[in-house]
Design a protein around this motif. Sequence first.
Motif, PDB file in Angstrom:
ATOM      1  N   ASP A 127       0.858  -1.187   0.000  1.00  0.00           N
ATOM      2  CA  ASP A 127       0.000   0.000   0.000  1.00  0.00           C
ATOM      3  C   ASP A 127       0.890   1.232   0.000  1.00  0.00           C
ATOM      4  O   ASP A 127       1.410   1.645   1.040  1.00  0.00           O
ATOM      5  CB  ASP A 127      -0.911  -0.023   1.230  1.00  0.00           C
ATOM      6  CG  ASP A 127      -1.949   1.081   1.204  1.00  0.00           C
ATOM      7  OD1 ASP A 127      -1.878   1.954   0.307  1.00  0.00           O
ATOM      8  OD2 ASP A 127      -2.831   1.089   2.083  1.00  0.00           O
ATOM      9  N   ARG A 128       1.070   1.823  -1.176  1.00  0.00           N
ATOM     10  CA  ARG A 128       2.009   2.932  -1.287  1.00  0.00           C
ATOM     11  C   ARG A 128       1.428   4.269  -0.852  1.00  0.00           C
ATOM     12  O   ARG A 128       2.135   5.289  -0.861  1.00  0.00           O
ATOM     13  CB  ARG A 128       2.570   3.025  -2.707  1.00  0.00           C
ATOM     14  CG  ARG A 128       1.564   3.295  -3.803  1.00  0.00           C
ATOM     15  CD  ARG A 128       2.249   3.285  -5.180  1.00  0.00           C
ATOM     16  NE  ARG A 128       2.568   1.934  -5.608  1.00  0.00           N
ATOM     17  CZ  ARG A 128       3.233   1.652  -6.737  1.00  0.00           C
ATOM     18  NH1 ARG A 128       3.649   2.616  -7.519  1.00  0.00           N
ATOM     19  NH2 ARG A 128       3.477   0.401  -7.074  1.00  0.00           N
ATOM     20  N   ARG A 129       0.168   4.307  -0.460  1.00  0.00           N
ATOM     21  CA  ARG A 129      -0.475   5.564  -0.120  1.00  0.00           C
ATOM     22  C   ARG A 129       0.164   6.246   1.089  1.00  0.00           C
ATOM     23  O   ARG A 129       0.104   7.478   1.208  1.00  0.00           O
ATOM     24  CB  ARG A 129      -1.967   5.348   0.146  1.00  0.00           C
ATOM     25  CG  ARG A 129      -2.768   4.936  -1.094  1.00  0.00           C
ATOM     26  CD  ARG A 129      -4.192   4.575  -0.735  1.00  0.00           C
ATOM     27  NE  ARG A 129      -4.239   3.416   0.178  1.00  0.00           N
ATOM     28  CZ  ARG A 129      -5.374   2.909   0.653  1.00  0.00           C
ATOM     29  NH1 ARG A 129      -6.538   3.462   0.347  1.00  0.00           N
ATOM     30  NH2 ARG A 129      -5.346   1.847   1.449  1.00  0.00           N
ATOM     31  N   ARG A 179       6.349   8.959  -6.662  1.00  0.00           N
ATOM     32  CA  ARG A 179       6.632   9.366  -8.061  1.00  0.00           C
ATOM     33  C   ARG A 179       7.793   8.561  -8.636  1.00  0.00           C
ATOM     34  O   ARG A 179       7.758   8.138  -9.795  1.00  0.00           O
ATOM     35  CB  ARG A 179       6.928  10.860  -8.127  1.00  0.00           C
ATOM     36  CG  ARG A 179       5.705  11.758  -7.918  1.00  0.00           C
ATOM     37  CD  ARG A 179       6.001  13.186  -8.345  1.00  0.00           C
ATOM     38  NE  ARG A 179       7.091  13.776  -7.570  1.00  0.00           N
ATOM     39  CZ  ARG A 179       6.929  14.431  -6.412  1.00  0.00           C
ATOM     40  NH1 ARG A 179       5.716  14.569  -5.901  1.00  0.00           N
ATOM     41  NH2 ARG A 179       7.970  14.942  -5.780  1.00  0.00           N
ATOM     42  N   LEU A 180       8.836   8.361  -7.830  1.00  0.00           N
ATOM     43  CA  LEU A 180       9.976   7.589  -8.294  1.00  0.00           C
ATOM     44  C   LEU A 180       9.571   6.146  -8.600  1.00  0.00           C
ATOM     45  O   LEU A 180      10.002   5.573  -9.604  1.00  0.00           O
ATOM     46  CB  LEU A 180      11.087   7.604  -7.239  1.00  0.00           C
ATOM     47  CG  LEU A 180      11.844   8.923  -7.070  1.00  0.00           C
ATOM     48  CD1 LEU A 180      12.734   8.865  -5.825  1.00  0.00           C
ATOM     49  CD2 LEU A 180      12.692   9.231  -8.311  1.00  0.00           C
ATOM     50  N   MET A 181       8.751   5.583  -7.749  1.00  0.00           N
ATOM     51  CA  MET A 181       8.286   4.210  -7.955  1.00  0.00           C
ATOM     52  C   MET A 181       7.481   4.095  -9.237  1.00  0.00           C
ATOM     53  O   MET A 181       7.715   3.197 -10.061  1.00  0.00           O
ATOM     54  CB  MET A 181       7.458   3.764  -6.746  1.00  0.00           C
ATOM     55  CG  MET A 181       8.274   3.603  -5.475  1.00  0.00           C
ATOM     56  SD  MET A 181       7.274   3.566  -3.949  1.00  0.00           S
ATOM     57  CE  MET A 181       6.325   2.073  -4.180  1.00  0.00           C
ATOM     58  N   THR A 182       6.547   5.009  -9.423  1.00  0.00           N
ATOM     59  CA  THR A 182       5.719   4.983 -10.636  1.00  0.00           C
ATOM     60  C   THR A 182       6.578   5.188 -11.880  1.00  0.00           C
ATOM     61  O   THR A 182       6.369   4.540 -12.916  1.00  0.00           O
ATOM     62  CB  THR A 182       4.638   6.068 -10.552  1.00  0.00           C
ATOM     63  OG1 THR A 182       3.817   5.830  -9.403  1.00  0.00           O
ATOM     64  CG2 THR A 182       3.757   6.072 -11.803  1.00  0.00           C
ATOM     65  N   GLY A 183       7.561   6.077 -11.759  1.00  0.00           N
ATOM     66  CA  GLY A 183       8.415   6.371 -12.902  1.00  0.00           C
ATOM     67  C   GLY A 183       9.247   5.179 -13.350  1.00  0.00           C
ATOM     68  O   GLY A 183       9.333   4.885 -14.549  1.00  0.00           O
ATOM     69  N   ILE A 221       7.085  -2.866  -0.482  1.00  0.00           N
ATOM     70  CA  ILE A 221       7.282  -1.710   0.398  1.00  0.00           C
ATOM     71  C   ILE A 221       5.944  -1.343   1.028  1.00  0.00           C
ATOM     72  O   ILE A 221       4.945  -1.187   0.322  1.00  0.00           O
ATOM     73  CB  ILE A 221       7.849  -0.505  -0.376  1.00  0.00           C
ATOM     74  CG1 ILE A 221       9.260  -0.810  -0.902  1.00  0.00           C
ATOM     75  CG2 ILE A 221       7.896   0.731   0.514  1.00  0.00           C
ATOM     76  CD1 ILE A 221       9.910   0.350  -1.631  1.00  0.00           C
ATOM     77  N   ASN A 222       5.942  -1.170   2.337  1.00  0.00           N
ATOM     78  CA  ASN A 222       4.705  -1.026   3.109  1.00  0.00           C
ATOM     79  C   ASN A 222       3.748  -2.151   2.731  1.00  0.00           C
ATOM     80  O   ASN A 222       2.576  -1.944   2.458  1.00  0.00           O
ATOM     81  CB  ASN A 222       4.029   0.337   2.905  1.00  0.00           C
ATOM     82  CG  ASN A 222       2.969   0.596   3.968  1.00  0.00           C
ATOM     83  OD1 ASN A 222       3.060   0.101   5.088  1.00  0.00           O
ATOM     84  ND2 ASN A 222       1.945   1.356   3.624  1.00  0.00           N
TER      85      ASN A 222
END
Length: 247
Positions: A110-112, A120-124, A141-142
């Motif tokens: 749960d990246r929230r 943003r880095l993860m999505t990128g 992560i989480n």
Amino acid sequence: MAAKDPSEAQPAPRQARHVAIIMDGNGRWATNRGWPRLVGHRKGAERVKEIVRCAPDLGIDWLTIYAFSTENWKRSTEEVLGLMSIFARYIEREADRLAAEGVRMRFIGDRRRLDDRLQRLMTGIEARTAQYSRLNLTVAINYGGRDELLRATRALCRDVAEGRIDPAQVTEAAIAAHLDTAGLPDPDLVIRTSGESRTSNFLPWQSAYAEYEFTPTLWPDFTPAELAAILTAFSGRDRRFGGVARG
């Protein structure tokens, strides 16, 4: 009739194509040396690079690593912030190399709750490496297995309540499709470092039939050679999935 070569009658070696790793022992590795725990986490990140680099040559197609659990928020603010900084730095510094080596990087959990920059880095990097398949690297992560199942259950309940599916259509496949790992194969092998013999809420649904290996080695000391030895031992295991041993 000529005697048959015994080697021809042997089943093909069992290969662990999806390996999941609980990377434990970074803090203890540093503490044992009189250093701050974050030094161990930085060393652990360097070890990740090495294991990712060797994985395809060892026959691994999918590598899933447990980086930060939903329970890890209980640690000190200094350690949590330091870990988040290490994650961000890893993505920034490794993006070019991962792309050059054909590694697809994804995240589960749960990246929230993560800060906006890290999200943003993860999505990128997910978008940048989506076309690659030499190695599928998934970073948790989480992440917590119970949290994942709770989120999946709530999503299925909404689908039923809103008439998108019938309750009879809530099958194992439907549940799996709502998990963070949808589209990924289940792990063949789960490795935990540091000598602890527990699964720590890591991929409980997906690992129902996985083989487990618990090694006393602390994660910063876990080498490609040890991984190769574990994979060799795995190839000799008889995975029956509820059936009987092969005679």
